[in-house]
Enzyme design. Structure first.
Site, PDB file in Angstrom:
ATOM      1  CB  CYS A  23      48.330  58.627  28.813  1.00 52.19           C
ATOM      2  SG  CYS A  23      47.721  59.453  27.627  1.00 52.19           S
ATOM      3  CD  GLU A  61      53.995  55.290  31.545  1.00 50.43           C
ATOM      4  OE1 GLU A  61      54.322  55.273  30.385  1.00 50.43           O
ATOM      5  OE2 GLU A  61      53.439  54.798  32.494  1.00 50.43           O
TER       6      GLU A  61
END
Length: 466
Positions: free
Chosen positions: A364, A398
């Site tokens: 993140c 990700e």
């Protein structure tokens, strides 16, 4: 991959018609249903749909912040002292959900009896576009731009704005800037600028049920503003703060301590907390990098649990599909700070798994909105790859990336690879050589070279297609 109801194949009849005929058929259906939509909007709930309080689910044309008129859908309402003082939480179908907001009656330009026709028209065109995308037939993007006749009076409500890059189901890839001209949903144009825009979907990997559940739970922002240090920031999304911080379902502002990331409901509580003696004026954890302007702190989620959880609460206000709140133990957090005589002031962070089976070097990332477009986002991306170099492995963020994350990473990859190609001393370099030097995953290298049109087949089965 994503499995949504809007992506099923065309029915047999539509397949035989082909792309243009299928879209034209959808357009005709919208035209024939205009009067029906108008009459239904007037009769719903046994009264006039234009009377306050307006019903959730209806469309409006409202005055936007930049002065333009835009199509919007009522998501929620909040009763006032009189029906006309009701506040409405609206979603702009042409913008990301971060632009949703509360409005009152003075900003309404057109009521449901007229706006519902524009909304139904737009929905029909979106459904047609989804079916065309799911079909196997070939066609150009021009096939998604049929001319549909709309009542000139309705069309004039929205003027002649410039279309933006629409994403799936009203969740678009448009940036947060208000300077871009408004879109034109009254002329039902599926304004998709590139194939890449069609293919990028930040909701990839979520099935229809999970997506609907997420959007139902987070459909209304619960915090309007947050204050961090000297900055006041408008929030973009819902964040699951404890209910006592917004007992009425909505809070005007939360106050964060920029040193400990503890948050408070009132400014007085924050001031009292910061008067504590010996309050640290920097994040916990270890300072692992410092230059003349910034410092980077590494925090173990299992050790600095409260700080990391509060940081996640804050980040969720600006990240739509962030799901990490309490389970911070498996992650490391890297907090970027500026420095002055008052202490260390956070401007962004990224997190990564301590042990990633997929080889991810970043889970993140967030540059705080008050300091965006300064270069901190690219610095955070570069730092994550420097850590990968230390580990002597290739890494990647990700997937799927958010809309703003995709823009940032494509820019970073392109800049890094082009700089390497410019300075590389040899005459021949392979994708694996680029990966070895930059730690960028080979798939990301290949996608970036294709985007830059620098990768060409010189042999093999695909050579004839180049």
């Amino acid at each position: 991959g994503n499995k949504r109801k809007g992506r099923e194949s065309l029915p047999p009849v539509a397949k035989k018609q082909g792309k243009k005929e299928a879209v034209a058929s959808a357009a005709v259906n919208v035209q024939s249903n205009d009067d029906k939509s108008s009459s239904e909007s007037k009769s719903e709930s046994g009264g006039n749909a234009d009377e306050h309080p307006l019903q959730v689910g209806h469309y409006l044309v409202v005055k936007y912040k930049d002065g333009s008129n835009r199509l919007a859908k009522i998501v929620e309402s909040s009763a006032g002292s009189s029906p006309r003082s009701t506040q409405y939480y609206i979603h702009y179908p042409d913008f990301n959900r971060r632009m949703d907001e509360w409005i009152g009656a003075p900003r309404i330009v057109a009521y449901p009896s007229e706006a519902n026709i524009l909304g139904a028209n737009r929905e029909a065109q979106e459904n047609a576009a989804k079916k065309l995308k799911a079909s196997d037939s070939k066609g150009s993007l021009a096939d998604l731009q049929p001319a549909v006749e709309v009542n000139p009076k309705l069309q004039s409500l929205l003027g002649n704005p410039t279309p933006t890059r629409s994403g799936p189901a009203g969740r678009t890839t448009k940036s947060r800037s208000n300077s871009v001209a408004s879109v034109a949903p009254q002329a039902p144009v599926m304004a998709i600028s590139t194939v890449a825009d069609m293919e990028h979907d930040e909701h990839e990997g979520m099935d229809e049920e999970s997506l609907l559940e997420h959007e139902e739970v987070t459909k209304v922002k619960n915090i309007k503003f947050v204050k961090l240090g000297k900055y006041i920031m408008e929030c973009w999304y819902f964040s699951p703060f404890p209910k006592e911080y917004y007992p009425n379902g909505f809070a005007e502002c939360l106050f964060f301590c920029e040193f400990s990331f503890r948050f408070f409901a009132t400014k007085e509580e924050l001031v009292r907390y910061q008067k504590k003696p010996n309050l640290p004026r920097h994040p916990p954890g270890n300072e692992i990098y410092r230059d003349s302007e910034v410092s980077m702190f590494e925090l173990d989620g299992a050790v600095e649990k409260v700080y990391c959880q509060n940081l996640c609460y804050f980040a969720k206000l600006f990240l739509d599909h962030k799901t990490l709140y309490w389970d911070v133990d498996p992650f490391l957090f890297y907090v970027l700070c500026t420095r002055d005589e008052r202490g260390f002031h956070p401007v962004g962070y990224f997190s990564k798994e301590k042990y990633s089976d997929m080889g991810y070097n970043l889970a993140c990332i967030l540059t705080f909105p008050c300091v965006q477009r300064v270069g901190y986002g690219r610095f955070l991306m570069a730092f994550s790859y420097e850590l990968s170099k230390k580990e002597e492995k290739a890494g990647s963020p990700e997937k799927p990336l958010s809309d703003l994350g995709a823009v940032g990473y494509k820019s970073y990859w392109a800049h890094t690879i082009l700089k390497l190609l410019r300075d590389y001393p040899g005459q021949i370099i392979s994708i694996m050589d680029i990966t070895r030097i930059t730690s960028i995953l080979p798939d990301d290298v290949q996608a970036t070279l294709q985007m830059l049109q620098l990768l060409h087949y010189t042999g093999g089965a695909d050579a004839d297609n180049d």
